[in-house]
Design a protein around this motif. Structure first.
Motif, PDB file in Angstrom:
ATOM      1  N   HIS A 245       0.789  -1.259   0.059  1.00  0.00           N
ATOM      2  CA  HIS A 245       0.135   0.053  -0.031  1.00  0.00           C
ATOM      3  C   HIS A 245       0.941   1.322   0.040  1.00  0.00           C
ATOM      4  N   ASN A 246       1.568   1.397  -0.976  1.00  0.00           N
ATOM      5  CA  ASN A 246       2.316   2.713  -1.144  1.00  0.00           C
ATOM      6  C   ASN A 246       1.590   3.662  -1.701  1.00  0.00           C
ATOM      7  N   PHE A 247       0.372   4.083  -2.156  1.00  0.00           N
ATOM      8  CA  PHE A 247      -0.271   5.007  -2.281  1.00  0.00           C
ATOM      9  C   PHE A 247      -1.533   5.205  -1.535  1.00  0.00           C
ATOM     10  N   VAL A 248      -2.034   6.232  -1.212  1.00  0.00           N
ATOM     11  CA  VAL A 248      -3.244   6.624  -0.451  1.00  0.00           C
ATOM     12  C   VAL A 248      -4.428   6.338  -1.447  1.00  0.00           C
ATOM     13  N   GLN A 249      -5.330   5.582  -0.812  1.00  0.00           N
ATOM     14  CA  GLN A 249      -6.765   5.160  -1.938  1.00  0.00           C
ATOM     15  C   GLN A 249      -7.731   5.840  -0.939  1.00  0.00           C
ATOM     16  N   ARG A 250      -8.858   5.841  -1.855  1.00  0.00           N
ATOM     17  CA  ARG A 250     -10.105   6.413  -1.261  1.00  0.00           C
ATOM     18  C   ARG A 250     -10.428   5.776  -0.135  1.00  0.00           C
ATOM     19  N   LYS A 251     -10.188   4.506   0.008  1.00  0.00           N
ATOM     20  CA  LYS A 251     -10.737   3.930   1.320  1.00  0.00           C
ATOM     21  C   LYS A 251     -10.041   4.291   2.662  1.00  0.00           C
ATOM     22  N   ASP A 252      -8.758   4.993   2.441  1.00  0.00           N
ATOM     23  CA  ASP A 252      -7.939   5.419   3.546  1.00  0.00           C
ATOM     24  C   ASP A 252      -8.702   6.769   4.147  1.00  0.00           C
ATOM     25  N   GLY A 253      -9.447   7.359   3.727  1.00  0.00           N
ATOM     26  CA  GLY A 253     -10.044   8.477   4.222  1.00  0.00           C
ATOM     27  C   GLY A 253      -9.138  10.004   4.490  1.00  0.00           C
ATOM     28  N   VAL A 254      -8.153   9.898   3.718  1.00  0.00           N
ATOM     29  CA  VAL A 254      -7.083  10.889   3.897  1.00  0.00           C
ATOM     30  C   VAL A 254      -7.494  11.866   2.892  1.00  0.00           C
ATOM     31  N   LEU A 255      -7.963  11.632   1.617  1.00  0.00           N
ATOM     32  CA  LEU A 255      -8.451  12.733   0.637  1.00  0.00           C
ATOM     33  C   LEU A 255      -9.664  13.291   0.838  1.00  0.00           C
ATOM     34  N   LEU A 256      -9.703  14.465   0.674  1.00  0.00           N
ATOM     35  CA  LEU A 256     -10.881  15.235   1.216  1.00  0.00           C
ATOM     36  C   LEU A 256     -12.061  15.283  -0.145  1.00  0.00           C
ATOM     37  N   PRO A 257     -13.123  15.258   0.003  1.00  0.00           N
ATOM     38  CA  PRO A 257     -14.227  15.096  -1.154  1.00  0.00           C
ATOM     39  C   PRO A 257     -13.985  16.750  -1.844  1.00  0.00           C
ATOM     40  N   ALA A 258     -14.436  16.818  -2.941  1.00  0.00           N
ATOM     41  CA  ALA A 258     -14.196  17.891  -3.894  1.00  0.00           C
ATOM     42  C   ALA A 258     -14.863  19.235  -3.120  1.00  0.00           C
ATOM     43  N   TYR A 259     -13.986  20.412  -3.181  1.00  0.00           N
ATOM     44  CA  TYR A 259     -14.634  21.547  -3.146  1.00  0.00           C
ATOM     45  C   TYR A 259     -15.368  21.960  -4.375  1.00  0.00           C
ATOM     46  N   ARG A 260     -16.513  22.499  -4.086  1.00  0.00           N
ATOM     47  CA  ARG A 260     -17.540  22.791  -5.256  1.00  0.00           C
ATOM     48  C   ARG A 260     -18.583  24.020  -4.956  1.00  0.00           C
ATOM     49  N   LEU A 261     -19.065  24.400  -5.997  1.00  0.00           N
ATOM     50  CA  LEU A 261     -20.239  25.509  -5.666  1.00  0.00           C
ATOM     51  C   LEU A 261     -21.436  24.528  -4.559  1.00  0.00           C
ATOM     52  N   PRO A 262     -21.936  25.253  -3.913  1.00  0.00           N
ATOM     53  CA  PRO A 262     -23.137  24.641  -3.200  1.00  0.00           C
ATOM     54  C   PRO A 262     -24.495  24.559  -4.032  1.00  0.00           C
ATOM     55  N   THR A 263     -25.241  23.814  -3.706  1.00  0.00           N
ATOM     56  CA  THR A 263     -26.389  23.580  -4.495  1.00  0.00           C
ATOM     57  C   THR A 263     -27.259  24.620  -3.856  1.00  0.00           C
ATOM     58  N   GLU A 264     -28.502  25.060  -4.807  1.00  0.00           N
ATOM     59  CA  GLU A 264     -29.386  26.439  -4.187  1.00  0.00           C
ATOM     60  C   GLU A 264     -29.911  25.851  -3.097  1.00  0.00           C
ATOM     61  N   ALA A 265     -30.364  24.531  -2.746  1.00  0.00           N
ATOM     62  CA  ALA A 265     -30.968  24.104  -1.504  1.00  0.00           C
ATOM     63  C   ALA A 265     -30.095  24.084  -0.283  1.00  0.00           C
ATOM     64  N   GLU A 266     -28.939  23.888  -0.462  1.00  0.00           N
ATOM     65  CA  GLU A 266     -27.724  23.953   0.494  1.00  0.00           C
ATOM     66  C   GLU A 266     -27.526  25.337   0.951  1.00  0.00           C
ATOM     67  N   TRP A 267     -27.475  26.167  -0.008  1.00  0.00           N
ATOM     68  CA  TRP A 267     -27.071  27.574   0.139  1.00  0.00           C
ATOM     69  C   TRP A 267     -28.174  28.292   0.907  1.00  0.00           C
ATOM     70  N   GLU A 268     -29.477  28.036   0.651  1.00  0.00           N
ATOM     71  CA  GLU A 268     -30.506  28.718   1.107  1.00  0.00           C
ATOM     72  C   GLU A 268     -30.657  28.024   2.748  1.00  0.00           C
TER      73      GLU A 268
END
Length: 554
Positions: A245-268
């Motif tokens: 396991h020389n590389f981080v994988q998604r299952k390790d929980g090290v990498l954060l989800p993407a920064y993005r624009l909020p949805t309208e429902a989230e913003w409101e």
């Protein structure tokens, strides 16, 4: 004497049993409940994250616990827009930027692009140029605003002011860049990347999160000294202990989800900050603004009369009379000038309005979905080479988008995975979606539209919006000769609504108090910018709904 000896013996046995029990408990946690195999990655075993502590809060973000709320108008619709009819929606927990993205934050993005993709090189020139905010949005034919035109973006006096002049596409590209830079630092701090790798990359060796997950050996252009950190003592130790396991994988929980624009429902939902008026399993009354009450001024004894947001108070009144009663701003205001809402978010009303991710439609179709509502899904998949590997974008395969105003923006950068549309083969026998582009679903697509009729009685699309055409003109050698702009001059157009207009929320320094209501919704072309629309980022929450688990009522 014998009694003391027996007591000591019993105590020793109890302690030893406890230690063994703890060890067994620990071994049980680190072993598979399915097979009993080890899960720590040592000696060739598989590795899984068995002591995950929960998602880290990314830089600049504030946690917003999701829930059910009434999305839409809670006051009289004096403008008669009829586009924010109340609906009950549920949003999952997420994270939101504490403040709007500032000039200094955006300048870091611009400087990174300029350093990594030198605009002096012809093939990279449009990458930096396409990311530049439109500083001319400050100009007014009957106003003198050249000070802002020349200084607002770059002068340190405005470094902590919200960035403006950024269109929706530019805000989206900034979000992608921010995701990669944050995760790049995460991997460096955990020892999976060489120290300083983020400063050593060039145009062909940039880091991309999805590329790292799907093809880690191709990150940084396949430069092992950066991606594996062979000179990094911390990583060397990790590799010795973890043989597979020389590389981080998604299952390790090290990498954060993407920064993005909020949805309208989230913003409101985030803007309302309803947590402050909760009573058991319902909300006490309704909120007109992100703060409690029906007024825009503070009612407390010490700051009574102070404005709670930056907005236009009347004709020619952008800040009030100079002195103690002034709101402290005539254009935008420095972040954190006004109190935050109950979620700890600043300027969710006033200062600048903000882009959200949604494509605009007059109605929210809650009959079809009332969970994480969002209109704008365009599903894609990774492009795959014949040998089964993913296709990586190079400097020769950058995708540029020519906007309706003639601006050219890079939509992919070297190091990213090339994307392609989902096809009918991918959606065969799927029940939840059948197409790649779902922006028109149930409001504009063939199944939902009666269309309108022209003189030839031919049925057309639902929204009769202008159709501009901007194409690049090249000679026989492929050299660019400029742009061919064909503007739609049809006088029969009846609307500006199409799949290229996006919702923006919240009032701004140019707006009256009416637009401070988080329920208000307006739209603007996604490739155009103004001096009163900015943005902030959001991030999805993975795992538990609450950060601390269910807790007693206060």
């Amino acid at each position: 004497m014998r009694f003391n000896f027996a007591l000591k013996t019993m105590l020793f046995v109890a302690i030893a049993t406890s230690v063994v029990s703890c060890n067994k408990s620990k071994d049980y946690k680190d072993n598979s409940r399915a097979t009993g195999w080890r899960l720590d990655g040592r000696d060739g075993s598989m590795k899984y994250q068995t002591d995950y502590k929960g998602q880290e809060t990314g830089p600049g973000l504030v946690f917003v616990e999701g829930g059910t709320f009434t999305m839409g108008r809670v006051q009289d619709d004096v403008m008669h827009d009829w586009n924010n009819t109340p609906t009950q929606q549920h949003v999952q927990s997420f994270y939101m930027d504490e403040t709007e993205v500032t000039n200094r934050m955006y300048l870091q993005y611009l400087d990174w692009l300029k350093f990594t993709f030198p605009p002096t090189e012809k093939k990279y020139a449009n990458i930096y140029k396409g990311a530049l905010p439109d500083t001319l949005v400050w100009r007014n034919r009957l106003g003198y605003n050249e000070t802002m035109t020349n200084n607002y973006l770059r002068h340190p006096a405005y470094q902590n002011y919200p960035v403006v002049g950024v269109n929706w596409i530019q805000a989206t590209e900034f979000s992608k860049w921010r995701t990669d830079r944050v995760n790049e630092l995460q991997l460096e701090q955990k020892g999976y990347l060489e120290d300083g790798a983020k400063y050593g990359a060039d145009a062909e060796n940039t880091f991309n999160t999805e590329t790292y997950i799907n093809a880690p050996s191709k990150v940084y252009g396949g430069n092992d000294s950066l991606s594996k950190g062979r000179n990094n003592e911390r990583l060397t130790q990790v590799i010795k202990e973890d043989t597979v396991h020389n590389f981080v994988q998604r299952k390790d929980g090290v990498l954060l989800p993407a920064y993005r624009l909020p949805t309208e429902a989230e913003w409101e939902y985030a803007a309302l900050g309803l947590s402050g008026i909760r009573e058991y399993n319902q909300y006490r009354g309704r909120k007109k603004y992100p703060w409690d009450g029906q007024y825009t001024r503070q009612g407390g004894r010490k700051k009574r009369g102070d404005q709670l947001a930056n907005f236009k108070q009347g004709n020619g009144d952008y800040g009030g009379i100079a002195g103690w009663s002034d709101d402290g701003a005539d254009i935008t205001a420095e972040i954190k000038t006004y109190p935050p809402n109950d979620f700890g978010l600043y300027d969710m009303a006033g200062n600048v309005a903000e882009w959200v991710a949604d494509v605009y439609r007059p109605i929210i179709d809650n009959e079809f979905n009332d969970f994480n509502y969002f209109r704008g899904n365009v599903y894609t998949k990774n492009a795959i080479n014949k040998d089964g590997t993913v296709k990586i974008v190079t400097s020769d395969s950058i995708v540029f988008d020519t906007l309706s105003n003639g601006s050219i923006i890079a939509r992919t950068l070297p190091g990213q995975i090339k994307q392609e549309a989902v096809n009918t083969e991918d959606t065969y026998l799927r029940t939840q979606f059948s197409e790649s582009d779902n922006r028109d679903f149930r409001d504009g697509d063939r199944a939902s539209s009666r269309g309108y009729m022209n003189n030839s009685s031919e049925a057309k699309r639902m929204y009769n919006s202008p159709e501009h055409s901007v194409t690049a003109v090249k000679d026989s050698t492929g050299t660019s000769q400029g742009l061919d702009r064909q503007y739609d001059t049809n006088s029969n157009r009846t609307t500006l609504i199409d799949n290229e207009v996006r919702v923006f929320k919240g009032g701004s320094w140019r707006d009256r108090a009416y637009f401070l209501d988080p329920a208000q919704r307006r739209y603007f072309p996604q490739d155009m910018a103004t001096d009163y629309i900015g943005f902030r980022n959001a991030m999805s929450r993975v795992g538990s709904k609450s950060q601390k688990g269910k807790r007693a009522r206060d």
